[in-house]
Design a protein around this motif. Structure first.
Motif, PDB file in Angstrom:
ATOM      1  N   ILE A 403       0.686  -1.105   0.039  1.00 32.83           N
ATOM      2  CA  ILE A 403       0.026   0.010   0.140  1.00 32.83           C
ATOM      3  C   ILE A 403       0.889   1.235  -0.013  1.00 32.83           C
ATOM      4  O   ILE A 403       1.784   1.350   0.722  1.00 32.83           O
ATOM      5  CB  ILE A 403      -0.984   0.142   1.255  1.00 32.83           C
ATOM      6  N   THR A 404       0.521   1.998  -0.871  1.00 36.68           N
ATOM      7  CA  THR A 404       1.240   3.398  -1.039  1.00 36.68           C
ATOM      8  C   THR A 404       0.861   4.191   0.102  1.00 36.68           C
ATOM      9  O   THR A 404      -0.558   4.434   0.492  1.00 36.68           O
ATOM     10  CB  THR A 404       0.959   3.908  -2.243  1.00 36.68           C
ATOM     11  N   SER A 405       1.961   4.865   0.811  1.00 34.53           N
ATOM     12  CA  SER A 405       1.454   5.917   1.766  1.00 34.53           C
ATOM     13  C   SER A 405       2.199   7.207   1.507  1.00 34.53           C
ATOM     14  O   SER A 405       3.323   7.236   1.263  1.00 34.53           O
ATOM     15  CB  SER A 405       2.081   5.198   3.289  1.00 34.53           C
ATOM     16  N   PHE A 406       1.373   8.286   1.769  1.00 30.95           N
ATOM     17  CA  PHE A 406       1.958   9.665   1.558  1.00 30.95           C
ATOM     18  C   PHE A 406       1.961  10.114   2.828  1.00 30.95           C
ATOM     19  O   PHE A 406       1.773  11.363   3.083  1.00 30.95           O
ATOM     20  CB  PHE A 406       1.098  10.344   0.558  1.00 30.95           C
ATOM     21  N   LEU A 435      -3.237   3.286   9.474  1.00 28.94           N
ATOM     22  CA  LEU A 435      -4.708   4.082   8.988  1.00 28.94           C
ATOM     23  C   LEU A 435      -4.282   5.158   8.294  1.00 28.94           C
ATOM     24  O   LEU A 435      -4.973   5.653   7.269  1.00 28.94           O
ATOM     25  CB  LEU A 435      -5.146   4.447  10.588  1.00 28.94           C
ATOM     26  N   ASN A 436      -3.178   5.903   8.762  1.00 25.02           N
ATOM     27  CA  ASN A 436      -2.887   7.136   7.733  1.00 25.02           C
ATOM     28  C   ASN A 436      -2.335   6.748   6.316  1.00 25.02           C
ATOM     29  O   ASN A 436      -2.689   7.362   5.429  1.00 25.02           O
ATOM     30  CB  ASN A 436      -1.624   7.931   8.423  1.00 25.02           C
ATOM     31  N   ALA A 437      -1.810   5.378   6.162  1.00 26.98           N
ATOM     32  CA  ALA A 437      -1.528   5.216   4.873  1.00 26.98           C
ATOM     33  C   ALA A 437      -2.834   4.973   3.841  1.00 26.98           C
ATOM     34  O   ALA A 437      -2.950   5.326   3.047  1.00 26.98           O
ATOM     35  CB  ALA A 437      -0.678   3.736   4.833  1.00 26.98           C
ATOM     36  N   VAL A 438      -3.788   4.106   4.720  1.00 26.41           N
ATOM     37  CA  VAL A 438      -5.174   4.116   3.861  1.00 26.41           C
ATOM     38  C   VAL A 438      -5.782   5.431   3.553  1.00 26.41           C
ATOM     39  O   VAL A 438      -6.470   5.386   2.554  1.00 26.41           O
ATOM     40  CB  VAL A 438      -6.156   3.252   4.911  1.00 26.41           C
ATOM     41  N   LEU A 439      -5.654   6.350   4.544  1.00 25.35           N
ATOM     42  CA  LEU A 439      -6.520   7.501   4.421  1.00 25.35           C
ATOM     43  C   LEU A 439      -5.580   8.343   3.254  1.00 25.35           C
ATOM     44  O   LEU A 439      -6.372   8.873   2.227  1.00 25.35           O
ATOM     45  CB  LEU A 439      -6.311   8.436   5.675  1.00 25.35           C
ATOM     46  N   THR A 440      -4.436   8.281   3.064  1.00 24.75           N
ATOM     47  CA  THR A 440      -3.638   9.056   2.159  1.00 24.75           C
ATOM     48  C   THR A 440      -3.889   8.261   0.746  1.00 24.75           C
ATOM     49  O   THR A 440      -3.889   8.979  -0.330  1.00 24.75           O
ATOM     50  CB  THR A 440      -2.172   9.361   2.551  1.00 24.75           C
ATOM     51  N   PHE A 441      -3.717   7.010   0.780  1.00 18.92           N
ATOM     52  CA  PHE A 441      -4.060   6.311  -0.382  1.00 18.92           C
ATOM     53  C   PHE A 441      -5.539   6.429  -1.014  1.00 18.92           C
ATOM     54  O   PHE A 441      -5.622   6.589  -2.164  1.00 18.92           O
ATOM     55  CB  PHE A 441      -3.724   4.770   0.021  1.00 18.92           C
ATOM     56  N   ARG A 442      -6.337   6.650  -0.042  1.00 14.82           N
ATOM     57  CA  ARG A 442      -7.723   6.873  -0.587  1.00 14.82           C
ATOM     58  C   ARG A 442      -7.768   8.484  -1.348  1.00 14.82           C
ATOM     59  O   ARG A 442      -8.163   8.342  -2.597  1.00 14.82           O
ATOM     60  CB  ARG A 442      -8.617   7.187   0.715  1.00 14.82           C
ATOM     61  N   GLU A 443      -6.929   9.362  -0.697  1.00  9.48           N
ATOM     62  CA  GLU A 443      -6.997  10.536  -1.468  1.00  9.48           C
ATOM     63  C   GLU A 443      -6.312  10.609  -2.784  1.00  9.48           C
ATOM     64  O   GLU A 443      -6.691  11.094  -3.833  1.00  9.48           O
ATOM     65  CB  GLU A 443      -5.905  11.383  -0.725  1.00  9.48           C
ATOM     66  N   TYR A 444      -5.167   9.810  -2.830  1.00 11.28           N
ATOM     67  CA  TYR A 444      -4.458   9.452  -4.093  1.00 11.28           C
ATOM     68  C   TYR A 444      -5.389   8.807  -5.363  1.00 11.28           C
ATOM     69  O   TYR A 444      -5.357   9.225  -6.405  1.00 11.28           O
ATOM     70  CB  TYR A 444      -3.117   8.715  -3.928  1.00 11.28           C
ATOM     71  N   LEU A 445      -6.145   7.770  -4.607  1.00 16.84           N
ATOM     72  CA  LEU A 445      -6.786   6.856  -5.758  1.00 16.84           C
ATOM     73  C   LEU A 445      -7.884   8.036  -6.369  1.00 16.84           C
ATOM     74  O   LEU A 445      -8.351   7.969  -7.532  1.00 16.84           O
ATOM     75  CB  LEU A 445      -7.707   5.830  -5.059  1.00 16.84           C
ATOM     76  N   ALA A 456      -6.526  -1.375  -9.342  1.00 20.16           N
ATOM     77  CA  ALA A 456      -5.650  -2.369  -8.300  1.00 20.16           C
ATOM     78  C   ALA A 456      -5.568  -1.879  -6.894  1.00 20.16           C
ATOM     79  O   ALA A 456      -5.570  -2.515  -6.079  1.00 20.16           O
ATOM     80  CB  ALA A 456      -4.219  -2.271  -9.032  1.00 20.16           C
ATOM     81  N   GLY A 457      -5.760  -0.481  -6.837  1.00 24.06           N
ATOM     82  CA  GLY A 457      -5.746   0.219  -5.487  1.00 24.06           C
ATOM     83  C   GLY A 457      -6.906  -0.207  -4.790  1.00 24.06           C
ATOM     84  O   GLY A 457      -6.999  -0.493  -3.726  1.00 24.06           O
ATOM     85  N   GLU A 458      -8.139  -0.203  -5.318  1.00 23.90           N
ATOM     86  CA  GLU A 458      -9.554  -0.377  -4.705  1.00 23.90           C
ATOM     87  C   GLU A 458      -9.263  -1.691  -4.178  1.00 23.90           C
ATOM     88  O   GLU A 458      -9.875  -1.999  -3.070  1.00 23.90           O
ATOM     89  CB  GLU A 458     -10.666  -0.173  -5.676  1.00 23.90           C
ATOM     90  N   ARG A 459      -8.940  -2.812  -4.818  1.00 23.34           N
ATOM     91  CA  ARG A 459      -8.772  -4.054  -4.349  1.00 23.34           C
ATOM     92  C   ARG A 459      -8.043  -4.234  -2.871  1.00 23.34           C
ATOM     93  O   ARG A 459      -8.312  -5.014  -2.110  1.00 23.34           O
ATOM     94  CB  ARG A 459      -8.136  -5.031  -5.457  1.00 23.34           C
ATOM     95  N   LEU A 460      -6.853  -3.323  -3.086  1.00 22.52           N
ATOM     96  CA  LEU A 460      -5.821  -3.353  -2.097  1.00 22.52           C
ATOM     97  C   LEU A 460      -6.527  -2.804  -0.837  1.00 22.52           C
ATOM     98  O   LEU A 460      -6.379  -3.237   0.400  1.00 22.52           O
ATOM     99  CB  LEU A 460      -4.877  -2.961  -2.364  1.00 22.52           C
TER     100      LEU A 460
END
Ligand code: SAM
Ligand code: SF4
Length: 499
Positions: A403-406, A435-445, A456-460
């Protein structure tokens, strides 16, 4: 002040001497060579005992590191690789943090023989970014989806600490509307890779909001160091560089990043140097390095040694050294950069790396100018192995389960230095990061991902949400309702919410 006068006043001998022990620095070459030689035939039982210690997230001694560095047996090497990945999972889970380097200036008073920026390289076109140009670079990087950058500078009076502090301000001030028009994006953490400075200058960077301060020792081997960095230049002073991070700690910057430029001298010696460095920081300040980098030397314009050094590190040795670093300093972030070719970088990430860059451009002003490195060869420091976009690399890693994290929350919530280290050792920081990885990944997606990457990201992200809902740490600590409400608010268009 003219350039020569400026150069003469940079080094403060008393800001080296205060860290020495009985006049000696922490690189004991005789001991390093002795330990490497003594461990030349590692016993499998001893190797496995050392792996157990790594799994307890404890810093290995140099003697233990030497044992791992000598392993060549394929079965043991595979055990080491699996343990390295397990260590990474325990401390950092499946997260990978992305950043982009922004090169602000290629003016340099030094003449490191492996670097395109060396002052003797007359073919290099010199440029230092103005405030407006820095803003444009920041905007171009933000438009890719980045939220973290590392600002890079040559060493020169025009790019002194005041210039760097101002540039941090310009980078933090840039803000862009997201492509969908319903949110914003900005740079939330600026790390710095710059020459060693005195404590007073480092305090200026701290006040300007520096994230991590990064300096690579290049080589820990004194004789090689002296050959590659001409005497009389600032960089020619080995100990001024060796204690750069000690001074940073004194200045209040407690996220410090070390590294060695692999290819200048024997790779096993350099790993021992890095581990010795981590030990001395722990001994003197109680905190090890926040990250370790292991850049491999790349061809640099007009530099013979960059392509012909007898110590260039082959891929197999490179994999071994990354594995050993992961095991030897288990709580520290490991950075693999776009210097490496795409396939190898992907593989190396599987050896326990935690950070990488993408959509990287290392020419001065190259992001705003949308220049490929081939079009900018007279303004780059060296040539990159992987120029893929952030979107492509995020997609590849998502398909590998990363999971990509920003996330930049730890730093903004005061979870830095010794606080973050003890949380990492106990596995607590990792939980917040998840938790923060998921939140920032949501922003990115939502904001930047192409349709393929989004798929690919939604699955993850779905898997991550399920895991979070079933993890007692989140349910017991009543973090789940806040997290879920943040997640829904971000999905609806709010930005920059973090735990
Ligand atoms: N000028 C500052 C210094 O030397 O510390 C900081 C910036 S320098 C641009 C950043 C790093 O680039 C250096 O510390 C060195 O390790 C790395 N570097 C230099 N030449 C390189 C090459 N040919 N290939 C890969 N990395 C290189
Ligand atoms: Fe200058 Fe740094 Fe390059 Fe050396 S490595 S020439 S100090 S920019």
């Amino acid at each position: 002040m003219d350039v020569q006068a400026w150069v003469k006043q940079v080094i403060r001998p008393n800001e080296i001497d205060r860290f020495l022990v009985n006049g000696k620095d922490f690189i004991n070459e005789e001991q390093i060579v002795g330990e490497l030689t003594a461990a030349s035939v590692p016993a499998p039982g001893r190797v496995r005992d050392i792996l157990k210690k790594s799994l307890e997230i404890q810093l290995l001694s140099t003697e233990e590191t030497a044992v791992l560095l000598n392993v060549t047996d394929p079965t043991l090497l595979e055990e080491m690789r699996e343990t390295a990945l397990e260590v990474k999972k325990r401390v950092y889970d499946n997260r990978i943090v992305f950043f982009a380097p922004i090169y602000c200036s290629n003016l340099c008073v030094n003449s490191c023989v492996y670097c395109g920026f060396r002052c003797e390289n007359r073919a290099e076109k010199r440029h230092i970014l103005s405030a407006e140009e820095i803003r444009r670079e920041a905007e171009a990087v933000i438009d890719e989806g980045h939220k973290r950058v590392i600002a890079v500078y040559g060493e020169h009076p025009r790019s002194d600490a005041d210039y760097m502090a101002d540039s941090l301000g310009h980078l933090y001030a840039a803000k862009r509307t997201t492509p969908g028009g319903n949110g914003f994006n900005n740079i939330r953490r600026v790390n710095v890779n710059a020459a060693p400075m005195c404590i007073a200058d480092l305090k200026k960077l701290w006040r300007a909001g520096i994230g991590t301060y990064q300096v690579f020792q290049e080589t820990y081997h004194r004789e090689t160091y002296a050959k590659l960095h001409p005497a009389g230049t600032i960089k020619g002073n080995y100990r001024w560089r060796l204690y750069a991070m000690h001074r940073a700690m004194e200045a209040g910057i407690d996220d410090v990043a070390i590294g060695a430029l692999f290819g200048l001298y024997d790779w096993q010696f350099e790993v021992m140097g890095l581990v010795s460095h981590a030990h001395d920081l722990e001994r003197q300040f109680g905190i090890g390095p926040h990250t370790i980098s292991f850049p491999r030397m790349q061809p640099a314009p007009g530099s013979f040694i960059s392509e012909n050094s007898p110590y260039l590190v082959a891929d197999d040795a490179f994999k071994r050294l990354v594995t050993v670093l992961r095991l030897a300093v288990p709580y520290t972030g490991l950075i693999v950069t776009a210097r490496e070719r795409s396939g190898l970088r992907r593989e190396i990430i599987g050896y326990g790396c935690t950070q990488t860059d993408a959509s990287t451009k290392i020419g001065i002003g190259a992001y705003a100018g949308k220049k490929k490195q081939e079009e900018n060869a007279d303004k780059v420091q060296f040539m990159l192995g992987d120029q893929r976009s952030l979107d492509e690399v995020v997609r590849e890693l998502a398909s590998d389960g990363y999971i990509t994290s920003f996330c930049t929350a730890g730093y903004r919530c005061g979870r830095t230095g010794d606080k973050i280290m003890s949380l990492l050792e106990k596995g607590v920081e990792g939980k917040f990061c998840k938790l923060n990885a998921v939140l920032t990944f949501r922003e990115y997606l939502n904001d930047y991902a192409s349709p393929e990457t989004r798929l690919a990201g939604e699955r993850l992200i779905e898997q991550e949400l399920q895991e979070i809902e079933q993890t007692p740490f989140f349910t017991d600590k009543k973090l789940l309702p806040t997290f879920m409400s943040y997640y829904r608010r971000i999905a609806a268009g709010e930005r920059d919410l973090y735990m």
